[in-house]
Write a protein that holds these residues in place. Structure first.
Motif, PDB file in Angstrom:
ATOM      1  N   GLU A  82       0.818  -1.209   0.000  1.00 29.90           N
ATOM      2  CA  GLU A  82       0.000   0.000   0.000  1.00 29.90           C
ATOM      3  C   GLU A  82       0.858   1.268   0.000  1.00 29.90           C
ATOM      4  O   GLU A  82       0.554   2.236  -0.699  1.00 29.90           O
ATOM      5  CB  GLU A  82      -0.934  -0.017   1.205  1.00 29.90           C
ATOM      6  CG  GLU A  82      -2.103   0.913   1.074  1.00 29.90           C
ATOM      7  CD  GLU A  82      -3.190   0.611   2.070  1.00 29.90           C
ATOM      8  OE1 GLU A  82      -3.218   1.283   3.124  1.00 29.90           O
ATOM      9  OE2 GLU A  82      -4.007  -0.287   1.806  1.00 29.90           O
ATOM     10  N   SER A  83       1.943   1.280   0.746  1.00 30.19           N
ATOM     11  CA  SER A  83       2.784   2.479   0.821  1.00 30.19           C
ATOM     12  C   SER A  83       3.365   2.858  -0.543  1.00 30.19           C
ATOM     13  O   SER A  83       3.663   4.028  -0.780  1.00 30.19           O
ATOM     14  CB  SER A  83       3.920   2.281   1.822  1.00 30.19           C
ATOM     15  OG  SER A  83       4.789   1.242   1.393  1.00 30.19           O
ATOM     16  N   GLN A  84       3.493   1.891  -1.435  1.00 31.32           N
ATOM     17  CA  GLN A  84       4.005   2.188  -2.770  1.00 31.32           C
ATOM     18  C   GLN A  84       3.049   3.076  -3.559  1.00 31.32           C
ATOM     19  O   GLN A  84       3.455   3.717  -4.525  1.00 31.32           O
ATOM     20  CB  GLN A  84       4.240   0.888  -3.558  1.00 31.32           C
ATOM     21  CG  GLN A  84       5.377   0.039  -3.034  1.00 31.32           C
ATOM     22  CD  GLN A  84       5.491  -1.259  -3.802  1.00 31.32           C
ATOM     23  OE1 GLN A  84       4.625  -2.120  -3.709  1.00 31.32           O
ATOM     24  NE2 GLN A  84       6.565  -1.389  -4.573  1.00 31.32           N
ATOM     25  N   LEU A  85       1.784   3.101  -3.181  1.00 31.41           N
ATOM     26  CA  LEU A  85       0.766   3.846  -3.921  1.00 31.41           C
ATOM     27  C   LEU A  85       0.716   5.336  -3.578  1.00 31.41           C
ATOM     28  O   LEU A  85       0.002   6.094  -4.231  1.00 31.41           O
ATOM     29  CB  LEU A  85      -0.624   3.238  -3.692  1.00 31.41           C
ATOM     30  CG  LEU A  85      -0.843   1.804  -4.159  1.00 31.41           C
ATOM     31  CD1 LEU A  85      -2.271   1.378  -3.856  1.00 31.41           C
ATOM     32  CD2 LEU A  85      -0.530   1.636  -5.625  1.00 31.41           C
ATOM     33  N   ILE A  86       1.469   5.776  -2.575  1.00 32.84           N
ATOM     34  CA  ILE A  86       1.365   7.170  -2.122  1.00 32.84           C
ATOM     35  C   ILE A  86       1.536   8.179  -3.263  1.00 32.84           C
ATOM     36  O   ILE A  86       0.711   9.093  -3.393  1.00 32.84           O
ATOM     37  CB  ILE A  86       2.303   7.451  -0.936  1.00 32.84           C
ATOM     38  CG1 ILE A  86       1.770   6.710   0.296  1.00 32.84           C
ATOM     39  CG2 ILE A  86       2.424   8.944  -0.661  1.00 32.84           C
ATOM     40  CD1 ILE A  86       2.685   6.749   1.511  1.00 32.84           C
ATOM     41  N   PRO A  87       2.539   8.056  -4.131  1.00 32.70           N
ATOM     42  CA  PRO A  87       2.644   9.037  -5.229  1.00 32.70           C
ATOM     43  C   PRO A  87       1.411   9.028  -6.141  1.00 32.70           C
ATOM     44  O   PRO A  87       0.988  10.079  -6.628  1.00 32.70           O
ATOM     45  CB  PRO A  87       3.894   8.595  -5.998  1.00 32.70           C
ATOM     46  CG  PRO A  87       4.677   7.772  -5.035  1.00 32.70           C
ATOM     47  CD  PRO A  87       3.669   7.125  -4.137  1.00 32.70           C
ATOM     48  N   LEU A  88       0.829   7.856  -6.329  1.00 29.76           N
ATOM     49  CA  LEU A  88      -0.385   7.770  -7.151  1.00 29.76           C
ATOM     50  C   LEU A  88      -1.596   8.336  -6.421  1.00 29.76           C
ATOM     51  O   LEU A  88      -2.498   8.881  -7.052  1.00 29.76           O
ATOM     52  CB  LEU A  88      -0.655   6.324  -7.561  1.00 29.76           C
ATOM     53  CG  LEU A  88       0.370   5.711  -8.502  1.00 29.76           C
ATOM     54  CD1 LEU A  88       0.041   4.246  -8.745  1.00 29.76           C
ATOM     55  CD2 LEU A  88       0.414   6.455  -9.816  1.00 29.76           C
ATOM     56  N   CYS A  89      -1.611   8.205  -5.095  1.00 26.29           N
ATOM     57  CA  CYS A  89      -2.695   8.809  -4.308  1.00 26.29           C
ATOM     58  C   CYS A  89      -2.719  10.317  -4.533  1.00 26.29           C
ATOM     59  O   CYS A  89      -3.786  10.919  -4.682  1.00 26.29           O
ATOM     60  CB  CYS A  89      -2.533   8.501  -2.821  1.00 26.29           C
ATOM     61  SG  CYS A  89      -2.925   6.812  -2.348  1.00 26.29           S
ATOM     62  N   ASP A  90      -1.544  10.917  -4.575  1.00 28.53           N
ATOM     63  CA  ASP A  90      -1.466  12.355  -4.835  1.00 28.53           C
ATOM     64  C   ASP A  90      -2.014  12.690  -6.218  1.00 28.53           C
ATOM     65  O   ASP A  90      -2.714  13.688  -6.394  1.00 28.53           O
ATOM     66  CB  ASP A  90      -0.023  12.843  -4.695  1.00 28.53           C
ATOM     67  CG  ASP A  90       0.485  12.775  -3.264  1.00 28.53           C
ATOM     68  OD1 ASP A  90      -0.338  12.804  -2.326  1.00 28.53           O
ATOM     69  OD2 ASP A  90       1.719  12.687  -3.077  1.00 28.53           O
ATOM     70  N   LEU A  91      -1.724  11.842  -7.192  1.00 30.19           N
ATOM     71  CA  LEU A  91      -2.240  12.034  -8.549  1.00 30.19           C
ATOM     72  C   LEU A  91      -3.770  11.975  -8.561  1.00 30.19           C
ATOM     73  O   LEU A  91      -4.425  12.834  -9.148  1.00 30.19           O
ATOM     74  CB  LEU A  91      -1.658  10.966  -9.488  1.00 30.19           C
ATOM     75  CG  LEU A  91      -2.122  11.045 -10.912  1.00 30.19           C
ATOM     76  CD1 LEU A  91      -0.985  11.555 -11.784  1.00 30.19           C
ATOM     77  CD2 LEU A  91      -2.537   9.666 -11.402  1.00 30.19           C
ATOM     78  N   SER A 117      -9.641   5.274   2.133  1.00 27.34           N
ATOM     79  CA  SER A 117     -10.500   5.541   0.974  1.00 27.34           C
ATOM     80  C   SER A 117      -9.706   6.018  -0.242  1.00 27.34           C
ATOM     81  O   SER A 117     -10.012   5.651  -1.383  1.00 27.34           O
ATOM     82  CB  SER A 117     -11.571   6.565   1.325  1.00 27.34           C
ATOM     83  OG  SER A 117     -10.961   7.770   1.786  1.00 27.34           O
ATOM     84  N   LEU A 118      -8.669   6.812  -0.012  1.00 27.95           N
ATOM     85  CA  LEU A 118      -7.861   7.307  -1.126  1.00 27.95           C
ATOM     86  C   LEU A 118      -6.981   6.192  -1.694  1.00 27.95           C
ATOM     87  O   LEU A 118      -6.800   6.107  -2.905  1.00 27.95           O
ATOM     88  CB  LEU A 118      -7.015   8.505  -0.678  1.00 27.95           C
ATOM     89  CG  LEU A 118      -6.233   9.230  -1.774  1.00 27.95           C
ATOM     90  CD1 LEU A 118      -7.141   9.686  -2.918  1.00 27.95           C
ATOM     91  CD2 LEU A 118      -5.488  10.422  -1.177  1.00 27.95           C
ATOM     92  N   PHE A 119      -6.469   5.329  -0.816  1.00 27.87           N
ATOM     93  CA  PHE A 119      -5.730   4.160  -1.309  1.00 27.87           C
ATOM     94  C   PHE A 119      -6.649   3.267  -2.150  1.00 27.87           C
ATOM     95  O   PHE A 119      -6.256   2.762  -3.201  1.00 27.87           O
ATOM     96  CB  PHE A 119      -5.144   3.342  -0.156  1.00 27.87           C
ATOM     97  CG  PHE A 119      -3.888   3.914   0.427  1.00 27.87           C
ATOM     98  CD1 PHE A 119      -2.717   3.989  -0.316  1.00 27.87           C
ATOM     99  CD2 PHE A 119      -3.860   4.368   1.735  1.00 27.87           C
ATOM    100  CE1 PHE A 119      -1.541   4.502   0.228  1.00 27.87           C
ATOM    101  CE2 PHE A 119      -2.697   4.884   2.296  1.00 27.87           C
ATOM    102  CZ  PHE A 119      -1.534   4.952   1.535  1.00 27.87           C
ATOM    103  N   ILE A 120      -7.873   3.072  -1.683  1.00 26.88           N
ATOM    104  CA  ILE A 120      -8.843   2.232  -2.404  1.00 26.88           C
ATOM    105  C   ILE A 120      -9.096   2.813  -3.794  1.00 26.88           C
ATOM    106  O   ILE A 120      -9.015   2.099  -4.802  1.00 26.88           O
ATOM    107  CB  ILE A 120     -10.156   2.122  -1.596  1.00 26.88           C
ATOM    108  CG1 ILE A 120      -9.930   1.271  -0.336  1.00 26.88           C
ATOM    109  CG2 ILE A 120     -11.288   1.542  -2.455  1.00 26.88           C
ATOM    110  CD1 ILE A 120     -11.028   1.399   0.709  1.00 26.88           C
ATOM    111  N   ALA A 121      -9.425   4.099  -3.853  1.00 27.36           N
ATOM    112  CA  ALA A 121      -9.709   4.737  -5.141  1.00 27.36           C
ATOM    113  C   ALA A 121      -8.511   4.604  -6.078  1.00 27.36           C
ATOM    114  O   ALA A 121      -8.657   4.277  -7.267  1.00 27.36           O
ATOM    115  CB  ALA A 121     -10.068   6.207  -4.933  1.00 27.36           C
TER     116      ALA A 121
END
Length: 187
Positions: A82-91, A117-121
């Motif tokens: 999940e932590s790998q998704l942080i840059p994509l969460c910002d996008l 919720s943002l990680f899910i999206a």
């Protein structure tokens, strides 16, 4: 590049947990889903997002998890943290069109951390191919998602769908389905 018909998420786990009844039930449900899909001609991918963000534990044994899933006959095609998704969460956050939702997310991130919720999206938009990323192979993008998750996750899932609905990819919500697991499972 061809897409898969269905991307199936299963065996969700937090790094502060170990393989237990929750993952075993998820694999049983996955087996049933794949049995039902046999003969339909639909292509599938198996994906797993390990939550190393909510309750991080650097001692978590990813190899043991993959080995167990492989022994069960369900080796994931894609496994991400999940932590790998942080840059994509910002996008994804920058694509939210509803200012109230966007401000609430930004405030939450500033006060605490990135919300589920943002990680899910982000995870769902990535799996559907609406956003792309080098660590998620394009050949595993799918037309539809099926998520095998504990019923206790449903409120967070609904919040994630609300985020998606309030982006330029709002139509993606209709491509997302669930099989919720009942029982003692706790988020």
């Amino acid at each position: 590049m061809t897409q898969k018909d269905i991307s199936i998420e299963y065996a969700h786990i937090y790094t502060n947990n170990r393989i237990d009844e929750e993952q075993k039930i998820s694999v049983t449900v996955l087996n049933s889903v794949l049995t039902d899909l046999r003969g339909t001609g639909q292509t599938t991918s198996l994906v797993l997002l390990v939550d190393d963000y909510s309750f991080p534990d650097p001692t978590f044994d990813y190899d043991a998890l993959v080995a167990w899933l492989t022994e069960e006959g369900f080796k994931p095609d894609v496994l991400l943290r999940e932590s790998q998704l942080i840059p994509l969460c910002d996008l994804v956050l920058n694509k939210v069109t509803n200012q109230n939702i966007k401000e609430n997310l930004v405030d939450y991130i500033k006060a605490k951390k990135y919300p589920c919720s943002l990680f899910i999206a982000t995870w769902y938009l990535l799996r559907l191919g609406y956003i792309e990323w080098g660590l998620y192979p394009k050949e595993y993008h799918a037309r539809k998602l099926l998520n095998i998750l504990p019923k206790s996750f449903e409120p967070f899932e609904l919040q994630g769908l609300e985020i998606i609905a309030n982006t330029e990819f709002g139509g993606a919500v209709s491509q997302i389905e669930y099989k919720y697991l009942e029982g003692r499972l706790i988020a």
